[in-house]
Design an enzyme around this catalytic site. Sequence first.
Site, mmCIF file in Angstrom:
data_model
loop_
_atom_site.group_PDB
_atom_site.id
_atom_site.type_symbol
_atom_site.label_atom_id
_atom_site.label_comp_id
_atom_site.label_asym_id
_atom_site.label_seq_id
_atom_site.Cartn_x
_atom_site.Cartn_y
_atom_site.Cartn_z
ATOM 1 N N HIS A 151 5.613 -6.934 0.393
ATOM 2 C CA HIS A 151 4.587 -7.173 -0.627
ATOM 3 C C HIS A 151 3.253 -7.596 0.000
ATOM 4 O O HIS A 151 2.452 -8.250 -0.651
ATOM 5 C CB HIS A 151 5.026 -8.243 -1.637
ATOM 6 C CG HIS A 151 6.425 -8.053 -2.144
ATOM 7 N ND1 HIS A 151 6.724 -7.337 -3.290
ATOM 8 C CD2 HIS A 151 7.623 -8.444 -1.643
ATOM 9 C CE1 HIS A 151 8.026 -7.328 -3.473
ATOM 10 N NE2 HIS A 151 8.601 -7.979 -2.489
ATOM 11 N N SER A 272 -21.903 0.277 10.317
ATOM 12 C CA SER A 272 -22.451 0.555 8.998
ATOM 13 C C SER A 272 -23.934 0.860 9.146
ATOM 14 O O SER A 272 -24.592 0.346 10.047
ATOM 15 C CB SER A 272 -22.248 -0.678 8.111
ATOM 16 O OG SER A 272 -23.217 -0.710 7.090
ATOM 17 N N LYS A 278 -20.782 -4.855 10.881
ATOM 18 C CA LYS A 278 -19.595 -4.065 10.562
ATOM 19 C C LYS A 278 -19.032 -3.275 11.739
ATOM 20 O O LYS A 278 -19.759 -2.722 12.542
ATOM 21 C CB LYS A 278 -19.917 -3.068 9.448
ATOM 22 C CG LYS A 278 -19.916 -3.659 8.066
ATOM 23 C CD LYS A 278 -18.616 -4.339 7.769
ATOM 24 C CE LYS A 278 -17.999 -4.017 6.443
ATOM 25 N NZ LYS A 278 -18.428 -2.927 5.697
ATOM 26 N N GLU A 285 -8.952 5.220 8.059
ATOM 27 C CA GLU A 285 -9.255 5.519 6.655
ATOM 28 C C GLU A 285 -9.217 7.020 6.381
ATOM 29 O O GLU A 285 -8.729 7.472 5.342
ATOM 30 C CB GLU A 285 -10.640 4.978 6.287
ATOM 31 C CG GLU A 285 -10.693 3.457 6.266
ATOM 32 C CD GLU A 285 -12.124 2.956 6.241
ATOM 33 O OE1 GLU A 285 -12.933 3.494 5.486
ATOM 34 O OE2 GLU A 285 -12.434 2.020 7.009
#
Length: 478
Positions: A151, A272, A278, A285
């Site tokens: 979980h 970024s 970033k 991804e």
Amino acid sequence: MWGGRFESEPADAARAFTRSFPWDRRLYREDIVASRAHAAMLGARDIIGASDADALTAGLDRLLQELDEAGGPVDAGDEDIHSYVERVLIERLGDAGRRLHTARSRNDQVATDMRLYVKGLTLRIGRALVDLMAVLVDRAEPDTVAPGFTHLQSGQPVTLGHYLLAIHEMLSRDVDACYQVFALADVCPLGSGALAGVPYDIDREHAAHALHFSQITRNSMDAVADRDYLLAVLNLGVGILLHLSRWAEDLVVWASPGFAMVEFADAYATGSSIMPQKKNPDIAELVRGRAGTALGIASGMAATVKGVPLTYGLDLQEDKQALFRMEDLVLPSLGIMREAFKTLRFDRARMAQMAESGYATATEIADYLVERDAPFREAHEIAGRVVAAAIEAGVELTALTDDQLQALDARLGADLRERLTAERAVARRDVPGGTAPRQVRLAIADARGRIDLERGRLRELAASGLPAALAPWRPLND
Ligand code: ARG
């Protein structure tokens, strides 16, 4: 294909809409090699003259060599790769070229080409899987502790090696699936004609043997209608990308500042355009995203096949795009995950800290009580109260005093504390398939053995299961 029956030329729009050359040019090797086997068989059976057969085989050999050198055929407006090859042969050989399509239809021809392509592809995928598995095993550290989640909540500590071997297991099932799909595709439809077989004294075994198929199809209608091997290879691709996607998801989480257990190398991360701090796990991804794209391709093709009445319909032509797009999703994903993972930095101290955080060793308390004869349910209840007490006091489990423990249950002695480290918790899970370093070492040795075995098996299938001209990787670089 338009012919003598037609009084007018096809409309440009109809021709453009129906042609598949822009995609199926990628089948040129399979198409030429299969045509060569067909021509040689026609000659051997005296269906065409020996000189025509020789001219055809030599012409096909030459064309293959030229196209290899040129990097594939250039679009000259042909309808598909089959029409292209035949047109070139007719231009060069005249009537001999016009005899190539004797006792054949594009329906059995395209099924043969595609099966050959799928066989090669399963081996390419198999090899890319094994290459990635080897890197996973190389980095599987049996003694480094890491958090294990259910979980996405702290579950129980594991070893990093155990986690990486879990990914290895997923991929090794994919390798098994490669062989299964290879076997499904390994049946030669040539000689089925358009759908009913052909009225010539052909030798189907001859052609199948020349193409290294292990058997021939048993029913000509099924042979031209069947796309099971195609759906199977698409589903193989989906299965692999689902595995990579779950792993990629873990990497995204592990790389996030809240976890900070891994860091992608600069070469495999991006920044970024606006937020200077970033460092984004873009590769992970994108792999996750491509799993979604792949799923769409496979379910789209299944939907296409579902409505095609027996036997062939041009709907089936769509299978080329599905196949090649899937190949272009799966192989680069496997390759980039291998490179990105090879250079991934592990923060072992952070992993160790995370491994014990969230009271992840609480199960140890229950097991400790079971050893002191408490029924597990009762032990679980008491362990829960220990956790509640630690939460209440705002401390880790190991910081509870002897008195506090005794007050919760008389059986909880001072020796419990040393049991609550991640190292002790993992070491005690010393069952086959468990996370103890001793088991992980055994599993690593076993995995290495299986990787060697698979490499050999793939090499052997590449050599025996396909004609030399269709070797799935050229040159053989292992
Ligand atoms: N380009 C076609 C395909 O990819 C070849 C078979 C065409 N057959 C036909 N009956 N129109 O499926």
